[in-house]
Write an enzyme that holds these catalytic residues in place. Structure first.
Site, PDB file in Angstrom:
ATOM      1  N   THR A 295      -0.102   4.770   1.037  1.00  0.00           N
ATOM      2  CA  THR A 295      -0.168   5.600   2.384  1.00  0.00           C
ATOM      3  C   THR A 295      -0.147   4.800   3.861  1.00  0.00           C
ATOM      4  OG1 THR A 295      -1.801   6.855   0.818  1.00  0.00           O
ATOM      5  CG2 THR A 295      -1.769   7.515   3.061  1.00  0.00           C
TER       6      THR A 295
ATOM      7  N   ASP B 199       0.859  -1.181   0.002  1.00  0.00           N
ATOM      8  CA  ASP B 199       0.018   0.085  -0.034  1.00  0.00           C
ATOM      9  C   ASP B 199       0.927   1.229  -0.073  1.00  0.00           C
ATOM     10  OD1 ASP B 199      -2.327   1.616   0.338  1.00  0.00           O
ATOM     11  OD2 ASP B 199      -1.853   1.614   2.500  1.00  0.00           O
TER      12      ASP B 199
ATOM     13  N   ARG C  46      -5.026   4.503  -8.340  1.00  0.00           N
ATOM     14  CA  ARG C  46      -6.606   4.424  -8.337  1.00  0.00           C
ATOM     15  C   ARG C  46      -7.331   3.308  -8.285  1.00  0.00           C
ATOM     16  NH1 ARG C  46      -7.258   9.536  -7.474  1.00  0.00           N
ATOM     17  NH2 ARG C  46      -6.947  11.105  -8.959  1.00  0.00           N
TER      18      ARG C  46
ATOM     19  N   ASP D  91      -1.540  -1.032   6.252  1.00  0.00           N
ATOM     20  CA  ASP D  91      -2.118  -0.622   7.284  1.00  0.00           C
ATOM     21  C   ASP D  91      -3.279  -0.314   7.546  1.00  0.00           C
ATOM     22  OD1 ASP D  91      -1.946   1.675   5.727  1.00  0.00           O
ATOM     23  OD2 ASP D  91      -1.470   2.823   7.525  1.00  0.00           O
TER      24      ASP D  91
ATOM     25  N   LYS E 104     -14.947  18.867   0.534  1.00  0.00           N
ATOM     26  CA  LYS E 104     -13.462  18.583   0.081  1.00  0.00           C
ATOM     27  C   LYS E 104     -13.257  17.418  -0.344  1.00  0.00           C
ATOM     28  CE  LYS E 104     -10.798  17.460   4.200  1.00  0.00           C
ATOM     29  NZ  LYS E 104     -11.869  17.401   5.398  1.00  0.00           N
TER      30      LYS E 104
END
Lengths: 1131, 342
Positions: free
Chosen positions: A406, A404, A804, A831, A577
């Site tokens: 992030t 992953d 994506r 995580d 946002k």
């Protein structure tokens, strides 16, 4: 199975309906005239598997379901029934030992569970009966009871919070025992609840019990006299889970919703599906070979026996007459029993103890991971966690790493870097000392020193301050008010509590904290949320307050969130946002054009960008939106889908104000780790939901892509370039890339994909989610070739970036690679909750104890605090575990082959009469006592190369790639070695016994002396062979190896030194001592041990001139790929 | 304070064991050790081999087959092949004295004493003198458990039943006169068998025979076990040395067993040269199953009886070691140079 059965028992009647109805306090409610108390299971937790009565049969049944145990049971039964050469004790005792040890272990564990159950079930609880508090025990609570819980107590079952002693109708809980999160979470009472619980008449309609801790939907009907019925929606924020603890709240009242085995905690006890390691597959393959060796040995002996007996005078010599029974037995039956007898005689070739040893090795070995202090992270004060010990060796076999981005490659520790308001760039610099905190740097289109209008600036900052779900943490010493359950990004999250001089912020996503802090730096401070009012302090130090009307939650599919607030002036506004791709289509095009360049530049620099938009809502619009939101929130079914649809409808026609850039720093040593993994021959795939540009820059920063790497892109953008149909373009591109990366590339050496020596062109591959689904699920049938083309390209690329991606697509990719040719071993590391699917899918799933909650850790096989620990986990631990277990398995087969071969050969000299060569005690003890401990110690402690060398030279990992030590080549070597040694043992002693007068007093030796001599040589050779292989002699190895040999000698003296009253035949009486009194026997033993070990020693020495490079450093390693592939087959 | 406490709780122990850093000896089989090692081992083995070979060479063995299948000039046992209670004699001439003490073995071939059924067909409780097993012998003894009239057989089983019952008398022919060579039948069985493992039943009224009351002799035996050696009570019953020797199963189908020692009187130094005649009471049938019977006169050394195998094996392995050390030296030198070149 058991649990399912229980469920059926408990809630069989209601299985058909999707929801259950609960009468609060068992009071009938107006609409239902006839009150039929529904049946639910009681509140007893039964986590134990056995009772005193069914322990024995049930445990035995479960143990004998294992194929190995069953095999040994059959052998044992054959020994009992058929007249066999060895007594049933020889196989019964080890089996009994194994079964007993396992049973004791399981029994003890179950006893602990019983104890825990009892403690839980007998726990005092208080329930309200007719308005009075009635003490009772936890197990007596029924669904519908109103229960009182006081501070620091755990909830006895799943409760809906009705009343709290706190004024604001909240309570705090910690769920440390459920998911390991020790922070306080806020739960809310059902709104508009009456104060008097006694007169409350309500029903709760909710879904059937399901294990997801974080999901709950329900509806409460409150019936009031003379008033219309109130309907309130219930969500996870109203549900108090069994096992959680009440904190900071004096007492609460709740109604029991799910009890006993139906609580979410109990439903979560279900074990995960078992992953099996590739080593086990090899073991099974070898077992099959040995089983066929066993059967063919028995067949050979049986047929030879009957051929031999058919010769004149051999069948029944006068000195060895048969019994009448034997003569009368039908010939084919005799042949069959003979066959079984031979099977029993040779069955030791498949040792029952191997399974025990392998499991002990795995279980004990995994402790070294938990114990490793290098895995200890002082920040979270935790080390590594092992959830499965079955996969230790798989860590040494990884070929594909799916990571992953992030929180895994990056720290998920966000810092506000810059923003862009209405096309003007604002960069935050600490050195800047302008009054307003803003510092304008060179804008993209050379609009130096220009600023957006003040109005826009403030609007933007207000949006940042309002559009979030951050909670303020007061600095008070123990009154922690953490309010972060309103919204979640991915599951439940460990709040980020950053030390701040005045206040800390808590949020489920670190981005939000970074944004709020960013706004604070520019003068807008978020003060907190109090009873639906958000307060912010603006630049003029005035307090502005807004009513928070709705929060349109974030979710990974929408990739945006919104809030609807009403200002004091009565203006209703929506702030939104989200990711650029999800915002741009919803705002005006001209605004997009002004900001897009900023966003793209920020993304290429590796920042996370978010766009901020807003919209004013007219009262009519708002009323409509509110109505639809309420409706969707009350839906019992498809609530999420309905909500999403409403959200999407509301968030349209907004105007874009600006964009933010937040930096997510790389994890410590992320680049070094990735480099090491690639050096070790692993292919790293980055799977992320992030934008391509951001992900690409992270890849560059991690050195997954290097300057010389040629990138092959396959994204929506490249597909749309040609202006033709996407499918055609896709095929064309795939063809082109395939030609470049696969066909034109020089054929790579097997196992070495990225050679250090040759300066070969390297390729990186980039694909996005949309294109991937096009590749994986092609519209036209003839394009199934896409997938194989795609795989081939990917296999020739040094790194692959998939951006994506939806969580399920991550798992899809892992599955595709896992199932491709050669079935490579895959590892997933992540995580967050969005990584769970790929963690579960891969062969080895690794969770990082990061900031995005504990779900990944709970579903992983191994959990580590930081990405950098992966290097040691794979290169050192994985490598060592693999080498150890491979050696363990090979050694076990080898030592039993040379154990049984002499016994087989002896049949040719004893008239095929199934005469055992060794005494029963030796047959039994060989695998249990004499040779088991050294190999166990070896398989726990061996370090053929020391850890530093393994860590420094990632390339060594390639030596063991593709199950190198357990392929048929090494297996053949060990088998040949075993056969050679078996032949040596038997025939060496055979020639010695051609004159059995071996003592200087002329006395002769008999058959038991023969067997004991062979056995002595065997035990010594096999142990010394292991000693030769041991590269790492700790005191434990010394103790165990020499101790085993000493024990053998001691045991032999002891066993032969006493006339054992329980033995019918004193075969070994003084045989061992007599053997040692013969010089010839001594000399033969020494000679044969040396001769048997000679090939091994020679091999070791002849390999040495090539391999002494091993000890040396990296500069000589350049020569290694060629030299190591040839010799490491046999390590 | 509190924080530190939790830290120590969670932090893994920093011991050498848990960190896999136990001090360890890491032996490397380098050429520097192995080549001299092989050389030393090789030399030692050759030394031992030479000693063994020479010793074995010096052991004198006289071996005669007396099965009687073929007509031999030196014996007339062929006449006994199909007869019982027959006496035949083997003549031989010693041209060289066999150094004493001389051991006299008999040998059988194609005789499967190591057959499983045969091997278990005995009752060790009986043989250790436990009279409770005299009335009910072990089941393994079938078909030699009870006789036809259901009386228990002691000692039961095939093994005891098939006791070797040829007897030998050796005569030295001196001037036409036959002079018997005295045999010593003591100490031919294992000391532990004679003194510990096998026990006669306690005497009843001072008589061994009475202890065996109610039992019958094994089917093939001419006389019961308590009459095996009536002349010497310490060699009678289960403690009869010939019986003990027989009861220790041979390892291979071709075997030899110690019969007597010749160590008394004028034969203490060995069997002197001359003509000898070995008279045999030929009772034991081996022809039916294709076996053969042999006698051996042999002396023994520290390594036991004559066996060339050990000496040769030691010489071969020793030379192999030396050869290997030379090969290794060459290979090693070559690689070393190759390494240095690169």
């Amino acid at each position: 199975m058991l649990r399912r059965g229980l469920n059926r028992l408990c809630g069989g009647d209601e299985k058909r309906v999707d929801s259950r109805t609960i009468y609060v306090g068992h009071r009938p409610c107006p609409p239902t005239e006839a009150f039929i108390p529904p049946k639910f299971c009681d509140n007893r937790i039964v986590s134990s598997k056995y009772t005193v009565w069914n322990f024995l049969p049930k445990n035995l049944f479960e143990q004998f379901r294992r194929i190995a145990n069953f095999y040994f049971l059959i052998i044992f039964l054959v020994q009992v029934i058929v007249d066999t050469p060895t007594s049933p004790v020889t196989s019964g005792l080890p089996l009994f030992f194994v079964i007993t040890v396992t049973a004791i272990k399981q029994g003890y564990e179950d006893w602990l569970r019983h104890k825990a159950d009892k403690e839980v079930n007998k726990y005092p609880a208080i329930r309200l009966e007719k308005g009075r508090r009635a003490p009772t025990q936890s197990e007596n609570i029924k669904v519908g009871d109103v229960v009182e819980v006081v501070e620091d107590e755990t909830f006895p079952c799943d409760l809906i919070l009705l009343q709290s002693s706190r004024d604001d109708g909240t309570c705090f809980v910690t769920t440390a025992s459920l998911d390991g999160e020790s922070n306080h979470k806020t739960h809310y009472t059902v709104p508009d609840m009456e104060k008097d619980l006694e007169s409350l008449s309500a029903t709760i309609e909710c879904e059937q019990p399901q294990p997801d801790l974080y999901k709950f939907v329900g509806r409460m009907h409150i019936y009031r006299r003379d008033q219309e019925t109130l309907v309130r929606s219930l969500g996870p924020e109203n549900l108090l889970l069994k096992g959680a603890t009440l904190k900071n709240t004096k007492k609460i009242y709740g109604v029991a919703l799910y009890t006993g085995m139906e609580t979410k905690m109990a439903l979560n006890y279900q074990g995960k599906s078992q992953k099996r390691s590739a080593v086990e597959k090899s073991i099974n393959g070898f077992l099959l070979v040995y089983l066929s060796i066993l059967v063919s040995k028995a067949l050979v002996c049986t047929s030879l026996k009957y051929w031999w007996q058919s010769r004149d005078g051999q069948d029944e010599p006068w000195y060895n007459q048969k019994t009448q029974k034997e003569r009368d037995t039908y010939k084919f039956l005799k042949m069959f029993t003979d066959f079984l007898s031979f099977m029993v005689l040779f069955n030791f070739i498949i040792p029952v103890s191997m399974y025990v040893t392998v499991e002990m090795q795995k279980f004990l070995g995994s402790f070294f991971i938990t114990w490793d202090k290098d895995f200890f992270d002082p920040e979270i004060e935790e080390g590594a966690l092992v959830n499965t010990s079955d996969l230790n060796e798989e860590l040494g076999q990884v070929e594909y790493v799916f990571t992953d981005k992030t929180g895994t490659l990056t720290q998920n520790n966000m810092e506000f870097i810059e923003c862009c308001i209405d096309g003007f760039q604002y960069k935050n610099r600490d050195s800047c000392s302008e009054l307003d905190g803003f510092c304008v740097t060179d804008g993209p289109i050379s609009k130096l020193q220009e600023k957006a209008g003040r109005e826009k600036e403030e609007l933007f900052l207000r949006a940042l301050c309002l559009c979030h779900t951050v909670q303020v943490k007061e600095a008070g010493p123990d009154e922690l008010t953490e309010l972060d359950l309103v919204d979640q990004v991915d599951g439940l999250d460990r709040p980020l509590a950053q030390p701040q001089e005045e206040r800390g912020f808590i949020a489920s996503s670190p981005d939000e904290v970074a944004l709020v802090k960013g706004a604070m730096k520019y003068g807008f401070t978020f003060l907190g949320l109090e009873s639906k009012t958000m307060k912010i302090k603006n630049r003029q130090n005035d307090i502005e307050s807004y009513d928070l009307l709705h929060v349109l939650n974030f979710d990974p599919v929408r990739r945006r969130m919104s809030v609807i607030v009403r200002s004091r002036t009565g203006e209703t506004m929506l702030f939104c946002k989200g990711a650029d791709s999800s915002i741009f289509p919803r705002v005006k095009q001209e605004e997009v054009d002004r900001i897009r360049t900023h966003v793209e530049r920020n993304a290429t620099e590796g920042y996370r960008t978010l766009c901020v938009a807003y919209k004013r809502l007219s009262p009519e619009e708002f009323a409509e939106a509110e109505e639809r939101l309420q409706e969707a929130r009350l839906a019992l079914q498809d609530r999420d889908e309905k909500l999403t649809a409403v959200y999407n409808q509301v968030e349209t026609n907004m105007s874009l104000i600006g964009a933010t850039a937040v930096e997510d720093r790389l994890q410590e040593e992320a680049a070094e780790t990735m480099e090491a993994l690639q050096g070790a021959g692993m292919k790293v795939w980055v799977l992320t939901g992030d934008k391509m540009e951001t992900a690409k820059s992270t890849c560059y920063a991690c050195r997954l892509f290097q300057r010389g790497t040629e990138l092959l892109e396959l994204t929506v953008r490249t597909l749309e370039d040609g202006g033709r149909r996407r499918e055609e373009r896709l095929y064309e591109l795939l063809q082109d890339y395939h030609k470049r990366a696969v066909q034109d590339a020089p054929p790579a050496k097997p196992g070495i994909t990225r050679s250090w020596a040759t300066a070969q062109q390297e390729y990186g591959f980039i694909i996005d989610g949309a294109t991937l689904s096009l590749v994986l699920n092609p519209a036209d049938a003839n394009s199934s070739r896409y997938k194989s083309l795609f795989l081939q390209i990917c296999q020739n690329c040094c790194a692959v970036l998939c951006c994506r991606m939806a969580p399920l697509q991550k798992a899809q990719i892992v599955r595709m690679v896992k199932n491709c040719k050669g079935s490579p071993i895959t590892l997933s590391i992540g995580d967050g909750a969005n990584d769970v699917s790929m963690i579960l899918e891969a062969h080895v799933g690794i969770g990082i104890k990061g900031k995005e909650g504990r779900q990944a850790v709970r579903n992983s096989d191994y959990a580590i605090p930081k990405l950098k620990h992966l290097k040691k986990l794979l290169l050192a631990h994985g490598h060592l575990y693999y080498v150890r277990i491979a050696h363990l398995v090979q050694y076990f087969f080898y030592k039993n082959l040379c154990f049984i071969l002499p016994q087989f050969l002896y049949q040719f000299f004893c008239g095929y009469s199934q005469q055992p060569l060794y005494d029963a005690a030796y047959l039994t003890m060989y695998n249990i006592c004499f040779t088991s401990m050294p190999i166990l110690a070896y398989s726990l402690l061996e370090q053929h190369l020391c850890i530093e060398v393994l860590m420094d030279n990632a390339i060594l990992y390639r030596d063991i790639a593709k199950n190198a030590n357990l392929r048929w080549g090494p297996f053949l070597y060990w088998t040949i070695l075993g056969v050679f040694q078996g032949l040596m043992f038997f025939f060496g002693v055979r020639f010695l016994f051609s004159n059995p007068a071996l003592q200087d007093n002329g006395q002769v030796f008999g058959n038991w002396s023969y067997g004991t001599t062979v056995f002595t040589i065997l035990v010594f050779t096999v142990t010394l062979k292991l000693a030769l292989d041991t590269r790492h002699w700790t005191w434990i190895n010394h103790f165990v190896i020499w101790g085993s040999l000493a024990f053998y000698v001691f045991f032999s003296f002891f066993w032969g030194g006493i006339i054992w009253p329980f033995l019918r035949q004193q075969r070994l009486y003084f045989v061992f001592a007599n053997m040692l009194s013969s010089v010839s026997a001594w000399l033969t033993i020494i000679l044969l041990i040396l001769l048997s070990l000679l090939p091994d020693i020679l091999l070791m020495v002849f390999r040495k001139p090539k391999t002494h490079v091993r000890q040396l450093t990296e500069d000589t390693l350049i020569h290694r790929p060629e030299s190591c592939s040839s010799h490491t087959v046999i390590v | 304070m509190k924080k530190q406490k939790t830290e120590t709780l969670n932090r893994p122990d920093n011991t050498a064991f848990t960190q896999q850093r136990l001090p360890a000896w890491q032996p490397m089989l380098s050429a520097g050790i192995v080549i001299p090692g092989f050389l030393i081992i090789g030399l030692a083995f050759i030394g031992i081999g030479v000693a063994l070979f020479v010793t074995s060479q010096n052991i004198q063995v006289l071996e005669r087959d007396y099965t009687g299948v073929e007509q031999n000039s030196d014996n007339n046992c062929f006449q006994c092949l199909n007869r019982t209670n027959c006496v035949c004699a083997v003549q031989f001439n010693l041209t060289q004295q066999i150094e004493g003490p001389v051991f006299f073995y008999y040998g059988l071939s194609n005789y499967f004493q190591n057959h499983r059924k045969y091997g278990v067909s005995r009752d060790d409780y009986q043989l250790s003198g436990d009279t409770s097993y005299f009335t009910e012998p072990d089941e393994d003894c079938i078909p030699y458990r009870y006789d036809s009239s259901d009386r228990p057989i002691v000692p039961c089983g095939s093994k005891a039943n098939s006791l070797f019952n040829d007897t030998f008398r050796l005569y030295r022919l001196v001037g036409g006169q036959k002079k018997q060579v005295p045999f010593d039948g003591k100490g031919i069985a294992w000391w532990t068998d004679y003194n510990l493992k096998y026990r006669n039943p306690t005497l009843v009224d001072g008589s061994l025979a009475k202890a065996f009351n109610g039992t019958v002799k094994p089917v093939n035996w001419p006389k019961p076990v308590y009459e095996l050696d009536t002349s010497d009570p310490s060699n009678n019953g289960f403690l009869n040395q010939d019986f003990l020797v027989w009861m220790r199963r041979a390892a291979l189908p071709g075997f030899r067993k110690l019969y007597r020692r010749i160590s008394e009187g004028e034969y203490a130094d060995g069997l002197p040269t001359g003509n000898y005649s070995l008279e045999i009471d030929y009772n034991y049938p081996v022809h039916a199953f294709g076996g053969s019977k042999k006698v051996f006169f042999s002396n023994v050394s520290w390594m036991g009886g004559k066996n060339q195998f050990l000496g040769i094996a030691y010489l071969v392995v020793g030379s192999l070691c030396i050869f290997m050390s030379l090969v290794m030296l060459i290979v090693y030198a070559k690689y070393r140079f190759a390494d240095e070149d690169s």
